[in-house]
Motif scaffolding. Structure first.
Motif, PDB file in Angstrom:
ATOM      1  N   UNK A   1       0.866  -1.188   0.000  1.00 30.57           N
ATOM      2  CA  UNK A   1       0.000   0.000   0.000  1.00 30.57           C
ATOM      3  C   UNK A   1       0.896   1.229   0.000  1.00 30.57           C
ATOM      4  N   UNK A   2       0.780   2.050  -1.050  1.00 29.68           N
ATOM      5  CA  UNK A   2       1.525   3.306  -1.151  1.00 29.68           C
ATOM      6  C   UNK A   2       0.546   4.435  -0.869  1.00 29.68           C
ATOM      7  N   UNK A   3       0.929   5.379  -0.014  1.00 27.78           N
ATOM      8  CA  UNK A   3      -0.018   6.455   0.276  1.00 27.78           C
ATOM      9  C   UNK A   3       0.676   7.808   0.355  1.00 27.78           C
ATOM     10  N   UNK A   4      -0.051   8.824  -0.101  1.00 24.38           N
ATOM     11  CA  UNK A   4       0.350  10.220   0.036  1.00 24.38           C
ATOM     12  C   UNK A   4      -0.245  10.734   1.346  1.00 24.38           C
ATOM     13  N   UNK A   5       0.565  11.409   2.147  1.00 23.41           N
ATOM     14  CA  UNK A   5       0.039  11.986   3.396  1.00 23.41           C
ATOM     15  C   UNK A   5      -1.119  12.949   3.121  1.00 23.41           C
ATOM     16  N   UNK A   6      -0.977  13.738   2.059  1.00 26.55           N
ATOM     17  CA  UNK A   6      -2.010  14.732   1.754  1.00 26.55           C
ATOM     18  C   UNK A   6      -3.351  14.070   1.436  1.00 26.55           C
ATOM     19  N   UNK A   7      -3.310  12.839   0.902  1.00 29.46           N
ATOM     20  CA  UNK A   7      -4.554  12.111   0.611  1.00 29.46           C
ATOM     21  C   UNK A   7      -5.030  11.302   1.815  1.00 29.46           C
ATOM     22  N   UNK A   8      -4.127  10.485   2.354  1.00 27.35           N
ATOM     23  CA  UNK A   8      -4.544   9.451   3.305  1.00 27.35           C
ATOM     24  C   UNK A   8      -4.945  10.024   4.658  1.00 27.35           C
ATOM     25  N   UNK A   9      -4.221  11.046   5.105  1.00 27.18           N
ATOM     26  CA  UNK A   9      -4.489  11.546   6.453  1.00 27.18           C
ATOM     27  C   UNK A   9      -5.894  12.134   6.569  1.00 27.18           C
ATOM     28  N   UNK A  10      -6.392  12.687   5.465  1.00 26.57           N
ATOM     29  CA  UNK A  10      -7.733  13.252   5.510  1.00 26.57           C
ATOM     30  C   UNK A  10      -8.841  12.217   5.416  1.00 26.57           C
ATOM     31  N   UNK A  11      -8.462  10.975   5.060  1.00 30.66           N
ATOM     32  CA  UNK A  11      -9.505   9.960   4.861  1.00 30.66           C
ATOM     33  C   UNK A  11      -9.438   8.833   5.884  1.00 30.66           C
ATOM     34  N   UNK A  12      -8.457   8.899   6.808  1.00 32.38           N
ATOM     35  CA  UNK A  12      -8.284   7.798   7.760  1.00 32.38           C
ATOM     36  C   UNK A  12      -8.330   8.307   9.196  1.00 32.38           C
ATOM     37  N   UNK A  13      -9.478   8.185   9.852  1.00 31.89           N
ATOM     38  CA  UNK A  13      -9.567   8.631  11.251  1.00 31.89           C
ATOM     39  C   UNK A  13      -8.562   7.919  12.149  1.00 31.89           C
ATOM     40  N   UNK A  14      -8.330   6.614  11.903  1.00 29.74           N
ATOM     41  CA  UNK A  14      -7.410   5.857  12.774  1.00 29.74           C
ATOM     42  C   UNK A  14      -5.989   6.401  12.655  1.00 29.74           C
ATOM     43  N   UNK A  15      -5.567   6.720  11.436  1.00 27.72           N
ATOM     44  CA  UNK A  15      -4.224   7.276  11.224  1.00 27.72           C
ATOM     45  C   UNK A  15      -4.092   8.607  11.972  1.00 27.72           C
ATOM     46  N   UNK A  16      -5.086   9.467  11.796  1.00 31.24           N
ATOM     47  CA  UNK A  16      -5.004  10.787  12.434  1.00 31.24           C
ATOM     48  C   UNK A  16      -5.038  10.669  13.957  1.00 31.24           C
ATOM     49  N   UNK A  17      -5.799   9.713  14.484  1.00 28.58           N
ATOM     50  CA  UNK A  17      -5.829   9.526  15.944  1.00 28.58           C
ATOM     51  C   UNK A  17      -4.441   9.175  16.477  1.00 28.58           C
ATOM     52  N   UNK A  18      -3.716   8.332  15.737  1.00 32.32           N
ATOM     53  CA  UNK A  18      -2.359   7.997  16.173  1.00 32.32           C
ATOM     54  C   UNK A  18      -1.428   9.205  16.086  1.00 32.32           C
ATOM     55  N   UNK A  19      -1.608  10.032  15.052  1.00 32.68           N
ATOM     56  CA  UNK A  19      -0.820  11.268  14.954  1.00 32.68           C
ATOM     57  C   UNK A  19      -1.044  12.122  16.198  1.00 32.68           C
ATOM     58  N   UNK A  20      -2.303  12.273  16.580  1.00 29.57           N
ATOM     59  CA  UNK A  20      -2.638  13.111  17.737  1.00 29.57           C
ATOM     60  C   UNK A  20      -2.065  12.522  19.025  1.00 29.57           C
ATOM     61  N   UNK A  21      -2.115  11.193  19.163  1.00 31.54           N
ATOM     62  CA  UNK A  21      -1.549  10.548  20.365  1.00 31.54           C
ATOM     63  C   UNK A  21      -0.052  10.851  20.475  1.00 31.54           C
ATOM     64  N   UNK A  22       0.647  10.752  19.353  1.00 31.28           N
ATOM     65  CA  UNK A  22       2.089  11.045  19.378  1.00 31.28           C
ATOM     66  C   UNK A  22       2.304  12.517  19.715  1.00 31.28           C
ATOM     67  N   UNK A  23       1.528  13.393  19.071  1.00 32.88           N
ATOM     68  CA  UNK A  23       1.691  14.833  19.319  1.00 32.88           C
ATOM     69  C   UNK A  23       1.517  15.175  20.797  1.00 32.88           C
ATOM     70  N   UNK A  24       0.583  14.504  21.455  1.00 37.48           N
ATOM     71  CA  UNK A  24       0.333  14.806  22.867  1.00 37.48           C
ATOM     72  C   UNK A  24       1.505  14.395  23.751  1.00 37.48           C
ATOM     73  N   UNK A  25       2.264  13.385  23.336  1.00 34.66           N
ATOM     74  CA  UNK A  25       3.322  12.834  24.194  1.00 34.66           C
ATOM     75  C   UNK A  25       4.725  13.322  23.839  1.00 34.66           C
ATOM     76  N   UNK A  26       4.828  14.288  22.926  1.00 33.28           N
ATOM     77  CA  UNK A  26       6.141  14.859  22.599  1.00 33.28           C
ATOM     78  C   UNK A  26       6.069  16.363  22.842  1.00 33.28           C
ATOM     79  N   UNK A  27       7.010  16.888  23.616  1.00 30.07           N
ATOM     80  CA  UNK A  27       6.987  18.318  23.928  1.00 30.07           C
ATOM     81  C   UNK A  27       7.742  19.118  22.863  1.00 30.07           C
ATOM     82  N   UNK A  28       7.490  20.416  22.855  1.00 30.26           N
ATOM     83  CA  UNK A  28       8.207  21.314  21.942  1.00 30.26           C
ATOM     84  C   UNK A  28       9.710  21.247  22.207  1.00 30.26           C
ATOM     85  N   UNK A  29      10.084  21.192  23.495  1.00 28.26           N
ATOM     86  CA  UNK A  29      11.507  21.086  23.837  1.00 28.26           C
ATOM     87  C   UNK A  29      12.139  19.828  23.256  1.00 28.26           C
TER      88      UNK A  29
END
Length: 430
Positions: free
Chosen positions: A193-221
């Motif tokens: 499966x080959x995917x473009x972020x610009x396409x897939x991220x907008x169509x996959x709730x599960x993918x975006x949920x994992x992005x958000x989980x990672x974002x919450x656990x990594x600080x700006x520092x």
């Protein structure tokens, strides 16, 4: 600090540090010896820039210490051969893939009939890819074939939009064009499966949920420390690492793995991408996922020498997959950095330096026959083989390889690209 001390230990003793084996008490400490910082500062390695002052290229042993990964020893190569039942790929035999994280763990699980999946990617910054871009894909295809496992390929067109002076539309078009070159490597459509972020991220709730989980656990520092971001970088750059992390988790692809989140991921990539996955491995257990394992490759040198990796924006820095046979010949003859001597007489007497010769470096990547490669090395080092003759061997190796790739790419239709890039179930047995 531990990595710095390990570098110093190796400089003083000439050996890698092993836990529980302190150095002898009477070990001499060299006066004014290079510190660990001095030893590594000449090599700059990050996801956007690779430079070194050494004509042989980056010092990968120091990089392993600095990044905290593990060297791929012969024992691991032998084990991959035993588990897969196949002769190790030339990239493994020759140390082109030289470092790993948790590969033994992947093989342990595989031996117990617990499978894994592959994830690799490409940042599409131009239409044309060069031969260096093929390295992770050639090796990933071999892994897919010998282990018979599914593969996801991320095209980070969003990343290129954030970092480069390109429009969103250009980045997406480059992603589709690059997908054609990737498909031409021979991947199995039923397992890829080959995917473009610009396409897939907008169509996959599960993918975006994992992005958000990672974002919450990594600080700006943390991202500033890992990637060197500054306060003037756009916020898209700061949040992007979470998007590159998300494919490491199997439930980011519900059409392939359903809701399963326990399937381990193996990522073959160049070592400059490791900072993304050090961050991912740190976060994974905190959000309930297995850490991805990694296999790191060395950098493919520019024609002008191994001091820098190639640039898609400099036509003469590399052999492009669109180059004609004549262009390949002219580029190698004109631009390939030579390890030979200034005159034929000197070369015959003293021999050439294969370690800095770009034509020989390229042959280590693409010439399959180990014995032939070793004979070329010996003949060049002894002076029996001249630089022009070495370049001729490389030209005759690359011309048919690239012509074959171009023929395969011509067979890749828009419809085939669409099939590869459509979320769908893949065929595999877990």
């Amino acid at each position: 600090l531990l990595l710095k001390l390990k570098v110093e230990y190796k400089q003083i003793t000439g050996q890698d540090y092993k836990a529980g084996c302190p150095p002898p008490e009477n070990l001499p400490v060299p006066d004014n010896g290079p510190s660990a910082e001095d030893a590594t500062e000449e090599d700059e390695v990050n996801p956007w820039s690779v430079t070194t002052t050494n004509a042989k290229g980056v010092d990968y042993d120091k990089l392993i210490l600095r990044f905290g990964s593990s060297k791929i020893e012969k024992e691991l190569v032998d084990r991959i051969e035993k588990v897969s039942g196949q002769k190790p790929h030339r990239f493994l035999r020759r140390g082109i893939f030289f470092s790993h994280r948790d590969m033994h763990q992947v093989l342990d699980a595989y031996e117990k009939h617990k499978s894994f999946y592959l994830y690799t990617g490409r940042g599409p910054s131009s239409e044309a890819m060069h031969v260096g871009h093929l390295i992770p894909f050639i090796f990933t295809k071999w892994l897919q074939d010998v282990f018979d496992i599914p593969l996801v390929i991320q095209l980070t067109d969003d990343e290129k939009y954030l970092w480069k002076d390109l429009s969103v539309e250009e980045c997406h078009r480059f992603a589709v064009e690059n997908a054609k070159d990737i498909i031409a490597c021979g991947f199995d459509i039923n397992k890829t499966f080959i995917f473009s972020d610009l396409d897939y991220m907008g169509s996959s709730p599960q993918f975006y949920r994992n992005v958000v989980k990672v974002q919450k656990h990594v600080t700006f520092n943390q991202v500033k420390g890992i990637f060197g971001f500054t306060d003037s970088d756009c916020i898209g750059k700061i949040s992007f690492p979470a998007i590159q992390a998300a494919p490491s988790f199997s439930n980011s692809f519900p059409h392939i793995f359903g809701e399963r989140k326990d399937i381990q991921c193996l990522i073959p990539c160049a070592i400059d991408q490791d900072p993304y996955f050090r961050m991912t491995r740190d976060v994974a257990p905190r959000i309930g996922y297995p850490k991805p394992a990694l296999l790191h490759s060395t950098f493919f040198p520019a024609l002008q020498g191994a001091q820098t990796k190639m640039s898609a924006s400099d036509a003469n820095s590399s052999i492009f997959l669109t180059d004609s046979a004549k262009q390949i010949k002219n580029k190698i003859n004109k631009h390939a950095f030579s390890g030979g001597k200034d005159t034929v007489e000197e070369h015959r007497q003293f021999g050439g330096n294969a370690e800095v010769d770009v034509s020989f470096m390229y042959l280590t990547f693409f010439l399959e026959d180990d014995e032939q490669l070793e004979k070329i090395r010996q003949d060049y080092t002894s002076g029996a083989l001249l630089t022009g003759e070495l370049k001729k061997i490389l030209i005759e190796t690359l011309q048919p390889m690239i012509a074959t790739h171009q023929e395969r790419r011509k067979q890749v239709t828009e419809e085939l690209v669409k099939q590869f890039m459509t979320p769908r179930p893949l065929n595999f047995n877990f």
